[in-house]
Scaffold this motif. Structure first.
Motif, PDB file in Angstrom:
ATOM      1  N   MET A 195      63.588 -10.588  22.861  1.00 20.80           N
ATOM      2  CA  MET A 195      64.456  -9.772  22.345  1.00 20.80           C
ATOM      3  C   MET A 195      63.931  -8.780  21.381  1.00 20.80           C
ATOM      4  SD  MET A 195      67.846  -9.516  23.671  1.00 20.80           S
ATOM      5  CE  MET A 195      68.875 -11.116  24.164  1.00 20.80           C
ATOM      6  N   ALA A 196      63.046  -9.648  19.953  1.00 24.59           N
ATOM      7  CA  ALA A 196      62.486  -8.648  18.683  1.00 24.59           C
ATOM      8  C   ALA A 196      60.945  -9.060  18.751  1.00 24.59           C
ATOM      9  CB  ALA A 196      63.297  -9.199  17.465  1.00 24.59           C
ATOM     10  N   GLN A 255      64.794  -2.039  23.500  1.00 20.41           N
ATOM     11  CA  GLN A 255      65.338  -1.524  21.982  1.00 20.41           C
ATOM     12  C   GLN A 255      64.826  -1.536  21.296  1.00 20.41           C
ATOM     13  OE1 GLN A 255      67.584  -3.563  23.275  1.00 20.41           O
ATOM     14  NE2 GLN A 255      68.904  -3.791  22.021  1.00 20.41           N
ATOM     15  N   VAL A 257      65.183 -18.388  19.903  1.00 12.69           N
ATOM     16  CA  VAL A 257      64.765 -17.300  19.525  1.00 12.69           C
ATOM     17  C   VAL A 257      63.168 -17.128  19.260  1.00 12.69           C
ATOM     18  CG1 VAL A 257      65.001 -15.604  18.038  1.00 12.69           C
ATOM     19  CG2 VAL A 257      67.038 -16.838  18.829  1.00 12.69           C
ATOM     20  N   TRP A 272      72.092 -11.863  26.937  1.00 11.58           N
ATOM     21  CA  TRP A 272      72.261 -13.419  26.748  1.00 11.58           C
ATOM     22  C   TRP A 272      73.430 -14.267  27.329  1.00 11.58           C
ATOM     23  CZ3 TRP A 272      73.820 -12.475  20.421  1.00 11.58           C
ATOM     24  CH2 TRP A 272      72.761 -13.150  20.201  1.00 11.58           C
ATOM     25  N   THR A 304      61.637 -14.833  17.656  1.00  7.13           N
ATOM     26  CA  THR A 304      61.323 -14.545  16.057  1.00  7.13           C
ATOM     27  C   THR A 304      63.499 -14.068  16.379  1.00  7.13           C
ATOM     28  OG1 THR A 304      59.462 -12.951  16.444  1.00  7.13           O
ATOM     29  CG2 THR A 304      60.991 -11.610  15.344  1.00  7.13           C
ATOM     30  N   THR A 324      65.344 -12.237  14.158  1.00  5.19           N
ATOM     31  CA  THR A 324      65.620 -10.980  13.425  1.00  5.19           C
ATOM     32  C   THR A 324      66.264 -10.397  12.012  1.00  5.19           C
ATOM     33  OG1 THR A 324      65.423 -10.041  15.955  1.00  5.19           O
ATOM     34  CG2 THR A 324      65.712  -8.430  13.984  1.00  5.19           C
ATOM     35  N   ASP A 370      64.919 -16.896  23.932  1.00  9.36           N
ATOM     36  CA  ASP A 370      65.095 -14.881  23.278  1.00  9.36           C
ATOM     37  C   ASP A 370      64.003 -14.503  22.561  1.00  9.36           C
ATOM     38  OD1 ASP A 370      65.800 -12.947  21.912  1.00  9.36           O
ATOM     39  OD2 ASP A 370      67.656 -14.105  21.134  1.00  9.36           O
ATOM     40  N   GLY A 396      70.511  -6.460  24.185  1.00  8.77           N
ATOM     41  CA  GLY A 396      70.387  -8.098  23.858  1.00  8.77           C
ATOM     42  C   GLY A 396      72.005  -9.123  24.425  1.00  8.77           C
ATOM     43  N   PHE A 456      70.738 -14.779  14.980  1.00  4.60           N
ATOM     44  CA  PHE A 456      70.455 -14.432  16.839  1.00  4.60           C
ATOM     45  C   PHE A 456      70.762 -15.857  17.245  1.00  4.60           C
ATOM     46  CE2 PHE A 456      69.820 -10.720  14.348  1.00  4.60           C
ATOM     47  CZ  PHE A 456      70.444  -9.930  15.141  1.00  4.60           C
TER      48      PHE A 456
HETATM   49  C1  PLP Z   1      68.131  -7.555  18.827  1.00  2.00           C
HETATM   50  C2  PLP Z   1      68.532  -9.112  19.185  1.00  2.00           C
HETATM   51  C3  PLP Z   1      69.605  -9.256  19.956  1.00  2.00           C
HETATM   52  C4  PLP Z   1      71.011  -8.108  20.298  1.00  2.00           C
HETATM   53  O1  PLP Z   1      70.750  -7.766  20.539  1.00  2.00           O
HETATM   54  P1  PLP Z   1      71.000  -6.303  20.780  1.00  2.00           P
HETATM   55  O2  PLP Z   1      70.840  -5.167  21.746  1.00  2.00           O
HETATM   56  O3  PLP Z   1      72.198  -5.796  19.819  1.00  2.00           O
HETATM   57  O4  PLP Z   1      72.695  -6.970  22.335  1.00  2.00           O
HETATM   58  C5  PLP Z   1      69.531 -10.542  20.088  1.00  2.00           C
HETATM   59  N1  PLP Z   1      68.309 -11.633  19.486  1.00  2.00           N
HETATM   60  C6  PLP Z   1      67.298 -10.688  19.003  1.00  2.00           C
HETATM   61  C7  PLP Z   1      65.705 -11.760  18.376  1.00  2.00           C
HETATM   62  C8  PLP Z   1      67.459  -9.223  18.571  1.00  2.00           C
HETATM   63  O5  PLP Z   1      66.668  -8.912  18.215  1.00  2.00           O
END
Ligand code: PLP
Length: 401
Positions: free
Chosen positions: A174-175, A197, A141, A70, A143, A145, A172, A66, A92
């Protein structure tokens, strides 16, 4: 003696549980990277990734976590010395802003703390402040995390529209991608970053940047885009190697293909609904534990809680004791209190998180709640009675498929 022998459960908010089907898809000899199946498979994933983000626009794939996504998002949109506005609701949001500063980008941060969402009024005021016109992007973001807050993307879009501000809206996910509803095009999101992931159930290693035409146009104003991070050839490759800016992430691609198939077979709306019910099961248990003891949900308002992760406040040192107890005695690893450190609690011993994203079902979540309750009993941490039964009731009420 311990009850931990058996299948281990990494119940943290990423990396998430990997389905056997994903692992099995990756367990193979190295494929031909010059021609054939791999080429077709990677090309075929693009429409599925777009569908997941609810966009008809572009996606660039990176061999990165992640943090890499970014950097990629910023490298294509903002010049060194230009400004972005960062909306932080946890570790985050702050991290993305820090990534920008590392690239020589100026940041202005509105920090809404660790227990609340973005306040649109404060955002509107910031967009009207002297000099605000030069923000190139607003970073948020969906969510966070660390706090498990879920921010309303449409509220930020509405504030930008009301101000007539041209900054790109960058989100973002990611979560949240593949866990909580997200509509890139309908919500007017210009850039979205994600990783493989979490909701996508694939071992860490692939990052995604989705971008629309407005963002693609802004890319043309960026003077230097490192070749590796340039999203143009990745999103519109003339040669196969351009998808990955070099050698393909061969095995990750097979894993991701399997994960996308699983999401497709279940149906994205059903995936969202499963996450919603499992999250409500966690909250139901938490509220009962907290009725008679120190356990609290970090986010008080259910409307602001993520469906993929739940952060708990326990008071020192109960969070750490519980985490250790369930690891040693139950084969479950809970998330630590990321970004929750304070001078009084330098190791965030008063926090834990449950990750409930991706490949999780009712028996896993009820199991996690059950072993946390066992830990509360074993450690003599005061708690209300009937929490797991309350969670079971929530699962029982899930609409039949
Ligand atoms: C996990 C996460 C990240 C960072 O991801 P990495 O794979 O650990 O670099 C960024 N933003 C959010 C909201 C996340 O949950």
């Amino acid at each position: 003696m311990t009850l931990a022998h058996g299948r281990q459960y990494l119940a943290i908010p990423g990396p998430s549980v990997m389905p056997d089907r994903v692992l099995q898809a990756m367990h193979r000899a190295a494929p031909n990277i010059y021609t054939g199946e791999l080429h077709d498979m990677v090309g075929g994933m693009i429409p599925d990734l777009r569908a997941l983000a609810r966009t008809r626009h572009n996606v660039a794939i990176y061999i990165a976590n992640g943090h890499g996504a970014w950097d990629a998002s910023l490298a294509n949109t903002v010049n060194r010395g230009e400004r972005v506005l960062v909306l932080a609701t946890g570790r985050f949001g702050l991290g993305w802003g820090d990534a920008a500063r590392g690239m020589g980008i100026e940041t202005e941060t509105l920090d809404f703390g660790k227990q609340s969402t973005i306040d649109p009024d404060q955002l509107s005021a910031a967009l009207a402040a002297p000099g605000a016109g030069d923000y190139k992007a607003v970073l948020m973001v969906q969510t966070d995390t660390s706090t498990s807050v879920k921010n309303e993307v449409q509220a930020v879009r509405a504030a930008l529209d009301a101000a007539g501000h041209p900054a790109l809206l960058m989100v973002d996910c990611m979560a949240s991608l593949g866990c909580d509803p997200f509509e890139m095009d309908d919500w007017g999101v210009d850039v979205m970053v994600a990783g493989c992931q979490k909701g996508l159930m694939t071992p860490p290693g692939l990052g995604f940047v989705f971008f629309n035409d407005r963002a693609a146009a802004q890319r043309e104003t960026v003077q230097f885009v490192p070749r590796y991070w340039d999203w143009k050839p990745r999103a519109d490759p003339q040669e196969f190697y351009q998808y990955f800016g070099g050698t393909a992430a061969t095995h990750h691609a097979y894993g991701l293909r399997a994960a996308l198939d699983m999401i497709g077979e279940e149906g994205l709306e059903n995936v969202w609904s499963r996450h919603a019910t499992l999250a409500r099961a966690v909250w139901a248990a938490a509220e009962i534990w907290g009725a008679d003891g120190p356990i609290r949900l970090n986010i008080a308002d259910p409307a602001l809680r993520a469906h993929s992760v739940t952060a708990f406040r326990t008071g020192m040192p109960y969070g750490r004791l519980l985490r250790d107890w369930v690891t040693e005695n139950a084969g479950v690893t809970l998330g630590i209190g990321v970004g929750m450190n304070t001078p009084e609690d330098p190791r965030a011993d008063g926090y834990f998180r449950i990750g409930h994203m991706g490949h999780v079902n009712a028996h896993m979540i009820l199991g996690v709640l059950g072993v946390i309750e066992a830990g509360l009993i074993a450690l003599d941490i005061p708690h209300g009675q009937g929490a797991v039964a309350a969670a079971a009731k929530v699962c029982a009420a899930h609409p039949a498929g």
